[in-house]
Design a protein around this motif. Sequence first.
Motif: not given
Length: 154
Positions: A4, A7-9, A12, A142, A146
Amino acid sequence: MNLSSLLKPRAVKVLSDVTSKKRLMQAIADQAHDLIGLPSSQIFDALQERESLGPTGVGHGVALPHARLSDLTEVHGAFLRLERPIDFDAADRQPVDLVFALFAPADSGVDHLKALALVSRTLRDPALCAKLRANADPATLHTLLTDHESIQAA
């Protein structure tokens, strides 16, 4: 380090128009430009340079392209699900449809390796990969990525 934080929303995407490895690398570079602000040509060149050392297709339809960039201060990730798998020179010669790209500072050392290991472990789970392949909504993808990490840690 956790997914998390990597990887930001908005990192994706689902891509339907990629037909080759080179076009995929350009799509990754364009996406990374939007995320980290560096020129996509610089990102593309760094990805290609790393790929020239050996393909980052790890097998089972998964690729982990990555690059070190001198202008970054932290590790960033981007996830792409391809609607049509492409040849990626993967170790098992299978086409790739799940791509997790990582971008790390040039001097990141162990953080870059930890991020690669984390992503590799996560995408080694066949059940998770099946769920990723069955979904086309970036927000769902996402969440699957996460949430999987927190489920594994429990």
